[in-house]
Scaffold this motif. Sequence first.
Motif, mmCIF file in Angstrom:
data_model
loop_
_atom_site.group_PDB
_atom_site.id
_atom_site.type_symbol
_atom_site.label_atom_id
_atom_site.label_comp_id
_atom_site.label_asym_id
_atom_site.label_seq_id
_atom_site.Cartn_x
_atom_site.Cartn_y
_atom_site.Cartn_z
ATOM 1 N N SER A 247 0.831 -1.206 0.000
ATOM 2 C CA SER A 247 0.000 0.000 0.000
ATOM 3 C C SER A 247 0.868 1.259 0.000
ATOM 4 N N GLN A 248 1.978 1.224 0.738
ATOM 5 C CA GLN A 248 2.895 2.365 0.721
ATOM 6 C C GLN A 248 3.433 2.619 -0.689
ATOM 7 N N ALA A 249 3.689 1.556 -1.411
ATOM 8 C CA ALA A 249 4.184 1.708 -2.779
ATOM 9 C C ALA A 249 3.080 2.182 -3.717
ATOM 10 N N ALA A 250 1.840 1.812 -3.420
ATOM 11 C CA ALA A 250 0.729 2.164 -4.302
ATOM 12 C C ALA A 250 0.381 3.643 -4.241
ATOM 13 N N VAL A 251 0.572 4.268 -3.082
ATOM 14 C CA VAL A 251 0.160 5.662 -2.928
ATOM 15 C C VAL A 251 0.839 6.592 -3.935
ATOM 16 N N PRO A 252 2.179 6.623 -4.046
ATOM 17 C CA PRO A 252 2.787 7.519 -5.032
ATOM 18 C C PRO A 252 2.464 7.115 -6.471
ATOM 19 N N ARG A 253 2.316 5.817 -6.715
ATOM 20 C CA ARG A 253 1.932 5.376 -8.071
ATOM 21 C C ARG A 253 0.579 5.970 -8.457
ATOM 22 N N LEU A 254 -0.354 5.973 -7.526
ATOM 23 C CA LEU A 254 -1.685 6.524 -7.815
ATOM 24 C C LEU A 254 -1.640 8.046 -7.942
ATOM 25 N N ARG A 255 -0.727 8.692 -7.192
ATOM 26 C CA ARG A 255 -0.586 10.150 -7.349
ATOM 27 C C ARG A 255 -0.193 10.479 -8.788
ATOM 28 N N LYS A 273 7.589 11.555 -6.019
ATOM 29 C CA LYS A 273 9.011 11.239 -6.152
ATOM 30 C C LYS A 273 9.644 10.981 -4.784
ATOM 31 N N HIS A 274 9.377 11.870 -3.835
ATOM 32 C CA HIS A 274 9.954 11.707 -2.494
ATOM 33 C C HIS A 274 9.436 10.429 -1.825
ATOM 34 N N GLU A 275 8.157 10.110 -1.993
ATOM 35 C CA GLU A 275 7.592 8.902 -1.396
ATOM 36 C C GLU A 275 8.217 7.648 -1.998
ATOM 37 N N LEU A 276 8.432 7.664 -3.299
ATOM 38 C CA LEU A 276 9.048 6.517 -3.961
ATOM 39 C C LEU A 276 10.497 6.346 -3.525
ATOM 40 N N ILE A 291 9.508 -2.729 -9.638
ATOM 41 C CA ILE A 291 8.349 -1.993 -10.137
ATOM 42 C C ILE A 291 8.350 -0.573 -9.583
ATOM 43 N N VAL A 292 8.724 -0.420 -8.321
ATOM 44 C CA VAL A 292 8.767 0.915 -7.723
ATOM 45 C C VAL A 292 9.823 1.773 -8.420
ATOM 46 N N ARG A 293 10.932 1.173 -8.822
ATOM 47 C CA ARG A 293 11.959 1.930 -9.567
ATOM 48 C C ARG A 293 11.404 2.415 -10.907
ATOM 49 N N LEU A 294 10.582 1.608 -11.524
ATOM 50 C CA LEU A 294 9.948 2.027 -12.786
ATOM 51 C C LEU A 294 9.019 3.215 -12.543
ATOM 52 N N HIS A 295 8.281 3.178 -11.438
ATOM 53 C CA HIS A 295 7.400 4.311 -11.126
ATOM 54 C C HIS A 295 8.211 5.566 -10.817
ATOM 55 N N LEU A 296 9.342 5.400 -10.148
ATOM 56 C CA LEU A 296 10.201 6.543 -9.881
ATOM 57 C C LEU A 296 10.721 7.140 -11.184
ATOM 58 N N ALA A 297 11.120 6.280 -12.100
ATOM 59 C CA ALA A 297 11.582 6.769 -13.410
ATOM 60 C C ALA A 297 10.456 7.511 -14.133
ATOM 61 N N ASP A 298 9.249 7.000 -14.015
ATOM 62 C CA ASP A 298 8.092 7.673 -14.618
ATOM 63 C C ASP A 298 7.912 9.054 -14.006
ATOM 64 N N ALA A 334 16.141 13.839 -16.497
ATOM 65 C CA ALA A 334 16.140 12.850 -17.568
ATOM 66 C C ALA A 334 17.309 11.882 -17.423
ATOM 67 N N ARG A 335 18.453 12.399 -16.985
ATOM 68 C CA ARG A 335 19.623 11.540 -16.792
ATOM 69 C C ARG A 335 19.378 10.516 -15.679
ATOM 70 N N VAL A 336 18.810 10.991 -14.558
ATOM 71 C CA VAL A 336 18.540 10.072 -13.445
ATOM 72 C C VAL A 336 17.524 9.013 -13.869
ATOM 73 N N ALA A 337 16.560 9.409 -14.694
ATOM 74 C CA ALA A 337 15.559 8.456 -15.191
ATOM 75 C C ALA A 337 16.113 7.554 -16.275
ATOM 76 N N GLN A 338 17.352 7.861 -16.745
ATOM 77 C CA GLN A 338 17.991 7.088 -17.815
ATOM 78 C C GLN A 338 17.137 7.101 -19.083
ATOM 79 N N ASP A 339 16.573 8.284 -19.366
ATOM 80 C CA ASP A 339 15.759 8.472 -20.561
ATOM 81 C C ASP A 339 16.586 9.257 -21.580
ATOM 82 N N THR A 340 17.220 8.557 -22.493
ATOM 83 C CA THR A 340 18.156 9.196 -23.434
ATOM 84 C C THR A 340 17.449 10.177 -24.355
#
Length: 368
Positions: A247-255, A273-276, A291-298, A334-340
């Motif tokens: 549930s803790q992981a779901a909250v920032p994903r839903l935000r 971002k801070h919650e993730l 999966i949480v790392r993917l949400h952080l990148a998002d 973008a660099r931290v997200a590794q989005d070239t």
Amino acid sequence: MFHRLGLLVIPLALLALSTGCSTVKSWIPGGPERIPEKLDAARVPHAIERAQAELAAGDAERALQWMTSAARATGLPAEQREQVQRLLEQSAEVRVDQLSASGADPDELADMLDLELPRQIAVTAAIRAARAMFEADERMDAYRLIKKTDTKFPLHHERIAAGDLLYEIGASLAADKSRFLGLFKRSDDAPEVLEYLILYYPWATHCDRAYATLAAVYEDDREWDLAIDRHEKLVLNHPSSTLRVASQAAVPRLRLAALRSPEYDRSEMLRAKHELEEWLRAYSDHELAPIVRLHLADGLRRLSDNDLIVARFYRTVDNAYGARRHAERALEEARVAQDTERERAAEEFVAGLPPPSPLPTAKAEGQP
């Protein structure tokens, strides 16, 4: 002749319907003795005798009717009233067991809640009836019967069983994808049941699962604020739950899911971002971590888009400092997200800006 018979039958039928089955039988020649609704004290000994005989014959229903009527009598000696009460409870317990058998009508068992029975017997009958209704796929009837029981007997002795059953009803409805009359989703009834559970049964065995199920239902309906709130309350109210970390992981994903555009709600992006990041610091080895790392990148990509939008606005209004500040931040995100792709877009934007102006230097003391 048939006309005269019809005139006679109709009033008799109406009278029979208004007086109950035991009364109807009394007009049948050779039928069982009529049980009055209330007895005079003088007739109570006869009622006791009849109830004992009915119980011995296996007819707990009539024994209960006799004792219910006897219990309404006034002016009974204390010893006799105690005898009536004991026989009433004995008859009720046998009747509850009979109506709890497989194939019995749960509505008859539920009706015992409206009789003037001892609290414990009435509640036991009602919760057993609710269980039978649930198993007969009468889920909302079962839920309403539990509510009725709670209203009549708050803090009753069957609250653990009732709480477990409420969760079963709500979870079953939430998983039901069928429709009533082809129009209404049966799952739409799930929130009412589960919300009642978390409000009135906060210590129920499966209350944490009720919060999680509610959150999932609200998420499916895109009710983002409600889904977030139920996850947050699970974390707050059930810190030892095995569902808390998820549930803790779901909250920032839903935000993030609730955001419609990167142009707005940057504060919500930063909060997510801070919650993730906090979640990953606490549970880096958890199975949900990838999966949480993917949400952080998002979230970082959204922040990068937001900064680049703001940078373009500052360039439009000839604010080079603001444009460069936001563009460089977009580049870092973008660099931290590794989005070239986003990284390259931010680099090209920064490269197209005029060189930053040198900061003014302080004049030496005494210099003109």
